[in-house]
Design a protein around this motif. Structure first.
Motif, PDB file in Angstrom:
ATOM      1  N   VAL A 160       2.827  -8.557   4.533  1.00  9.89           N
ATOM      2  CA  VAL A 160       2.470  -9.276   3.310  1.00  9.89           C
ATOM      3  C   VAL A 160       1.416 -10.309   3.682  1.00  9.89           C
ATOM      4  N   ARG A 161       0.166 -10.058   3.215  1.00  5.21           N
ATOM      5  CA  ARG A 161      -0.913 -10.998   3.531  1.00  5.21           C
ATOM      6  C   ARG A 161      -0.793 -12.259   2.684  1.00  5.21           C
ATOM      7  N   ASP A 162      -0.623 -12.081   1.368  1.00  9.68           N
ATOM      8  CA  ASP A 162      -0.298 -13.180   0.465  1.00  9.68           C
ATOM      9  C   ASP A 162       0.555 -12.593  -0.653  1.00  9.68           C
ATOM     10  N   GLY A 163       0.836 -13.375  -1.670  1.00 13.59           N
ATOM     11  CA  GLY A 163       1.776 -12.923  -2.694  1.00 13.59           C
ATOM     12  C   GLY A 163       1.375 -11.644  -3.401  1.00 13.59           C
ATOM     13  N   SER A 164       0.063 -11.323  -3.441  1.00  9.68           N
ATOM     14  CA  SER A 164      -0.379 -10.162  -4.208  1.00  9.68           C
ATOM     15  C   SER A 164      -1.140  -9.129  -3.383  1.00  9.68           C
ATOM     16  N   VAL A 165      -1.161  -9.262  -2.051  1.00  8.08           N
ATOM     17  CA  VAL A 165      -1.821  -8.276  -1.186  1.00  8.08           C
ATOM     18  C   VAL A 165      -0.863  -7.898  -0.063  1.00  8.08           C
ATOM     19  N   VAL A 166      -0.614  -6.601   0.111  1.00  7.11           N
ATOM     20  CA  VAL A 166       0.332  -6.123   1.127  1.00  7.11           C
ATOM     21  C   VAL A 166      -0.289  -4.952   1.882  1.00  7.11           C
ATOM     22  N   ARG A 167       0.309  -4.662   3.069  1.00  5.07           N
ATOM     23  CA  ARG A 167      -0.012  -3.436   3.803  1.00  5.07           C
ATOM     24  C   ARG A 167       1.190  -2.522   3.658  1.00  5.07           C
ATOM     25  N   ALA A 168       0.927  -1.280   3.337  1.00  7.36           N
ATOM     26  CA  ALA A 168       2.016  -0.337   3.080  1.00  7.36           C
ATOM     27  C   ALA A 168       1.810   0.936   3.879  1.00  7.36           C
ATOM     28  N   LEU A 169       2.923   1.516   4.326  1.00  8.34           N
ATOM     29  CA  LEU A 169       2.906   2.789   5.030  1.00  8.34           C
ATOM     30  C   LEU A 169       3.360   3.859   4.057  1.00  8.34           C
ATOM     31  N   LEU A 170       2.445   4.775   3.739  1.00  8.48           N
ATOM     32  CA  LEU A 170       2.750   5.811   2.762  1.00  8.48           C
ATOM     33  C   LEU A 170       3.473   6.969   3.435  1.00  8.48           C
ATOM     34  N   LEU A 171       4.540   7.419   2.796  1.00 13.48           N
ATOM     35  CA  LEU A 171       5.338   8.523   3.326  1.00 13.48           C
ATOM     36  C   LEU A 171       5.158   9.750   2.446  1.00 13.48           C
ATOM     37  N   PRO A 172       5.184  10.961   3.000  1.00 10.17           N
ATOM     38  CA  PRO A 172       5.449  11.289   4.423  1.00 10.17           C
ATOM     39  C   PRO A 172       4.186  11.390   5.269  1.00 10.17           C
ATOM     40  N   ASP A 173       2.993  11.077   4.720  1.00  7.41           N
ATOM     41  CA  ASP A 173       1.743  11.277   5.452  1.00  7.41           C
ATOM     42  C   ASP A 173       1.475  10.200   6.493  1.00  7.41           C
ATOM     43  N   HIS A 174       2.210   9.077   6.398  1.00  3.94           N
ATOM     44  CA  HIS A 174       2.049   7.961   7.328  1.00  3.94           C
ATOM     45  C   HIS A 174       0.637   7.384   7.317  1.00  3.94           C
ATOM     46  N   TYR A 175       0.058   7.294   6.105  1.00  4.95           N
ATOM     47  CA  TYR A 175      -1.198   6.561   5.930  1.00  4.95           C
ATOM     48  C   TYR A 175      -0.861   5.080   5.770  1.00  4.95           C
ATOM     49  N   LEU A 176      -1.636   4.230   6.414  1.00 12.74           N
ATOM     50  CA  LEU A 176      -1.461   2.791   6.284  1.00 12.74           C
ATOM     51  C   LEU A 176      -2.547   2.261   5.359  1.00 12.74           C
ATOM     52  N   VAL A 177      -2.168   1.623   4.249  1.00 11.62           N
ATOM     53  CA  VAL A 177      -3.143   1.164   3.259  1.00 11.62           C
ATOM     54  C   VAL A 177      -2.915  -0.295   2.923  1.00 11.62           C
ATOM     55  N   THR A 178      -4.009  -0.965   2.614  1.00 11.12           N
ATOM     56  CA  THR A 178      -3.923  -2.327   2.079  1.00 11.12           C
ATOM     57  C   THR A 178      -3.989  -2.229   0.559  1.00 11.12           C
ATOM     58  N   VAL A 179      -2.974  -2.770  -0.104  1.00 12.68           N
ATOM     59  CA  VAL A 179      -2.867  -2.639  -1.552  1.00 12.68           C
ATOM     60  C   VAL A 179      -2.901  -4.021  -2.201  1.00 12.68           C
TER      61      VAL A 179
END
Length: 881
Positions: free
Chosen positions: A178-197
């Motif tokens: 969690v970078r701040d209250g409205s920006v996060v890094r997420a690991l997408l399953l099952p492809d295991h892509y890492l995205v900043t949302v």
């Protein structure tokens, strides 16, 4: 948070803010290291992948520990501050030993180099490791355990295509950071892509990095980050990736316990963001509602918030009003229940406008915004037709303060901006959806905007997509409107055409005074100044060469009356003449009423002598007499002058005999009758046949027509056929008084027997054929029984027969005529006199006295059968002269 299979971060219970964090490393064991990306700006470093079974170990701990209470003991603390210890699941040391569980599952190895023989905990770990080796669990299994995490930002050339391929369907994910209250890094399953949302539609306070490398924290940034972390960090969630503008991935995070975006808004940790709210798939109105709730409670970032309408009472914020005038495409004048007039601007709306270069292209031409700005006229007409004279609901959104003139902007007075609805329809949204206006874009911190701003944005997006109005690629509509107000020569050219046209359609554009108006003639595409005929209205104040002319009493009341009745309404006008200044004079009709008559009836005008030549003279004078008797308004100080006897000298002339063939269709109880011209009989028959054929092909919906007094409509007679009729009175839907305009008879019918008149069969196509007449030289008997005998006799003789008729002289309500039988040419009135049914009405005019010289006592017939019935003081005996 679980950093790896052998390291976790714990924090205490929050008290007055985010609690402190501690990293605890599990003693005596080692798990695989997680992948690490190369440091930016350091070309010598490389990405390192996950060690075998590292990800599985991390996942084992994450699912077991995240969000749970744990108890830990610190065994060793290094010089660098790293703490090693034992972690138990639960509130005390009786809970599950986490290190034992990892070793037992084969997800960690025991650090045997530091084993002391007398430590039972270490001995137990070694036994568990030996058991997992024997069972070939995890690390001790043959192959597997490798895992690759790919960062979307660095491994996919076009992230937008990847986001679009997901079609906004929820996908499983783990929140990694969690970078701040409205920006996060997420690991997408099952492809295991890492995205900043970045959360769609909102923005939380952030941690800003300054140019000198220092970091500044906005108010409530840490609290917002903790709010999101404590609920989402390393939790299993679902994410909807909604858009990817400028390589920024926007999305919504769905958790079984709620939507974090909406929770952040409700708790005052975030504010709505217009640019990304358009892609939010869960309903932008929920976000606005959450923000509104936080503002009302003044929580966190809204602690100093003051609503734009905070200083207004509830009755001033929301009210019902009647629309009196549409000023332009975004403003209107409404009348409150108190009678006060108020100008309302539509919130967040920008009307059609023209750029400076276009405006100055033709400097010789007088610039008229309504007609010269593309789509301004269409926008004004849309609002006028939709709103004029209607009650609307007004919700004030904000009050825009007055502004002074700038270098390129004019000065604006204070404006009340509101959302206006009618029948549940937001007028601003309807205007924008048709492409007749655009939306004002605001700074993010500007709260003075429409309460339905998101619906307006969506409406504009639809209009752009469909190419409506201002967004159309077609040529803009051009309105060539000739303004002939005060142009005497142009007015002279138009006069004959308007006189021949009879009643012409018009729209009242402006009201100068009670009897002076500016009209737009849509068919002729011209603007004219129109003066009401037959009346003399109080003059308003105006500037004269010698100074300001003082307004006459009740001039303002007359102008307000006219404005309320006809301003911007569709009316019909009859042009009779023109004055020297090029102003047209005539009669104005609205909804079956005559404006001149209405002003006189309301004691706001006097009858002018020129009305004597019109068909409305009797109505005007009777209305004036009634107001004069009541001494209303302009007649308040009226004193009746003594009547002087005037002797009229009339020029002697011969009686003109010009008989024409007519068909008598109806005889009234008052001895008046209605007739049709034989010459136009064929036209009437053709019109009736065509009209009935069209109605048979497309029958009107029963009960769909709402009759109003003065309307020309269609009515079903007793014979089941449709006829043209005029509505004379509406008592109720089941009792409507109608007059059949082509035959002269009257009837009371239900509204279900009425239908709207198709324009092709109206009185413009063929005027009403039934004309009212009275018998000349005959006194109507006052006795009802005697009069009934006369009517029966006439009905028997001439009704529904063809006769010859000659107009002898004018009467108060209709012409007086003589009738001859079609075959014998005998005079009907003379026969009535000879039979003793009526008396002769002696005329003073010499040229008419010859025809009445045959008066007779009737030889004792009918009214004479009991002798001379006239009173002794009757005029015939010389009295009352």
């Amino acid at each position: 948070m679980v950093l790896s299979g052998c390291a976790i971060i714990v924090r205490g219970q929050p008290r007055g803010g985010p609690p402190p964090e501690r990293q605890i490393n599990l003693s005596n064991i080692r798990a695989g290291a997680m992948a690490r990306r190369a440091a930016q700006g350091q070309p010598d470093t490389k990405d390192t992948p996950d060690e075998p079974w590292a990800f599985q170990a991390r996942e084992f701990l994450r699912k077991k520990l995240i969000g749970k209470e744990v108890c830990f003991t610190v065994e060793i603390k290094t010089a660098l501050g790293r703490e090693y210890g034992i972690v138990y699941l639960g509130r005390d040391t009786t809970g599950e030993n986490i290190a034992d569980s990892l070793v037992n599952e084969g997800l960690a190895t025991v650090r045997r180099e530091g084993i002391r023989g007398n430590n039972p905990d270490q001995a137990r770990l070694c036994d568990l490791e030996d058991q997992s080796k024997a069972s070939k669990k995890g690390l001790w299994s043959e192959g597997g355990g490798t895992h690759t995490i790919r960062d979307v930002k660095y491994t996919i050339e076009n992230p937008r295509n990847y986001i679009d391929s997901l079609h906004q369907k929820p996908i499983n994910a783990i929140i990694e950071h969690v970078r701040d209250g409205s920006v996060v890094r997420a690991l997408l399953l099952p492809d295991h892509y890492l995205v900043t949302v970045m959360l769609s539609g909102v923005k939380c306070p952030t941690f800003k990095r300054e140019a000198d490398g220092t970091e500044s924290t906005e108010a409530f940034a840490a609290e917002a980050k903790f709010f999101t972390e404590s609920r989402l960090l390393q939790r299993d969630v679902q994410i909807i990736l909604e858009s990817c503008p400028n390589q920024i991935i926007l999305g919504s995070i769905l958790h079984p316990n709620g939507n974090i975006t909406e929770l952040l808004l409700k708790e005052g940790f975030a504010r709505c963001v217009d640019w990304s709210m358009a892609v939010y798939t869960q309903g932008a109105e929920k976000l606005r509602a959450g923000e509104r709730s936080a503002k009302e409670r003044k929580v966190r970032i809204w602690k100093d918030y003051v609503a734009p309408t905070a200083n207004l009472d509830l009755k001033d914020r929301q009210f019902v009003a009647k629309v009196m005038q549409v000023v332009n495409a975004d403003a209107m004048v409404v009348k409150l229940n108190s009678g006060e007039l108020k100008t309302i601007h539509l919130s967040s709306i920008r009307p059609p406008r023209i750029e400076g270069e276009e405006k100055n292209k033709d400097k010789d031409k007088r610039f008229r915004p309504l007609y010269d700005i593309p789509y301004m006229f269409e926008a004004r007409e849309f609002l006028r037709k939709k709103l004029i004279g209607k009650k609307v609901n007004v919700t004030v959104d904000y009050i825009r303060a007055a502004t002074g003139p700038g270098e390129s902007t004019p000065a604006f007075s204070e404006r009340t901006c509101a959302t206006v609805t009618i029948g549940g329809i937001n007028i601003a949204e309807a205007l924008i959806s048709k492409g007749l206006a655009t939306i004002i874009r605001y700074r993010q911190d500007d709260d003075q905007r429409s309460s339905h701003y998101d619906e307006l944005l969506a409406a504009e997006a639809r209009a752009i997509k469909n190419g409506k109005g201002l967004h159309s690629k077609k040529e803009v509509p051009i309105h060539r409107v000739a303004d002939i107000s005060g142009e005497t020569q142009k007015a002279k050219q138009f006069l004959p055409f308007l006189q021949r046209a009879g009643r012409s359609e018009a729209v009242v554009e402006y009201v100068f005074s009670g009897s002076r108006l500016k009209l737009y003639m849509p068919k002729e595409t011209c603007l004219i100044t129109f003066l009401l005929a037959g009346i003399e209205c109080p003059r308003s104040s105006r500037n004269m060469p010698g100074g300001v002319q003082v307004a006459e009493p009740f001039s303002d009341e007359a102008m307000l009356f006219t404005k309320e009745l006809v301003l911007q309404r569709e009316v019909e006008v009859e042009v009779e003449s023109m004055d020297k200044a090029g102003n047209f004079i005539g009669w104005l009709h609205i909804e079956g009423g005559n404006l001149s008559v209405a002003l006189v009836e309301n004691a706001l005008s006097k009858v002018h002598f020129t009305a004597e030549r019109s068909a409305y003279y009797k109505t005007l004078t009777s209305a004036e007499d009634a107001c004069r008797e009541r001494k209303e308004k302009i007649w308040a100080n009226y004193e009746e002058k003594p009547v002087e006897e005037v002797v009229y000298v009339t020029e002697e002339k011969e009686r003109a005999a010009n008989y024409r063939a007519v068909y008598v269709t109806e005889i009234c109880d008052t001895l008046h009758f209605y007739s049709q011209d034989v010459e136009t009989g064929a036209q009437l028959e053709n019109l009736m046949e065509t009209m009935r054929a069209e109605i048979a092909a497309q029958p009107p919906v029963e009960g769909s027509y709402a009759p109003r007094r003065g309307d020309i409509c269609l009515a079903t007679f007793a014979d089941g056929e449709w006829y043209r009729a005029r509505v004379e009175k509406v008592e109720s839907p089941s009792r409507v008084h109608v007059f059949y305009i082509d035959y002269g008879n009257r009837e009371v019918v239900s509204s279900t027997r009425l239908a709207a008149m198709p324009p092709a069969f109206g009185t413009r196509t063929l005027p009403a054929q039934a004309t009212e007449h009275a018998f000349a030289y005959i006194q109507v008997p006052q006795d009802e029984d005697v009069r009934a005998d006369v009517v029966d006799c006439i009905v028997r003789d001439i009704q529904n027969t063809q006769c010859l008729m000659n107009v002898e002289y004018s009467g108060a309500t209709c012409p007086h005529v003589t009738i001859q039988f079609g075959d014998t040419k005998d005079d009907v009135g003379l026969n009535l006199v000879k039979e003793g049914l009526v008396m002769v009405d002696v005329r003073k005019e010499k040229h008419l006295q010859k025809i009445v010289s045959e008066e007779t006592g009737g030889g004792g017939l009918n009214i004479w059968r009991y002798g001379d019935f006239r009173a002794d003081d009757a005029v015939e005996f010389g009295y009352r002269r």
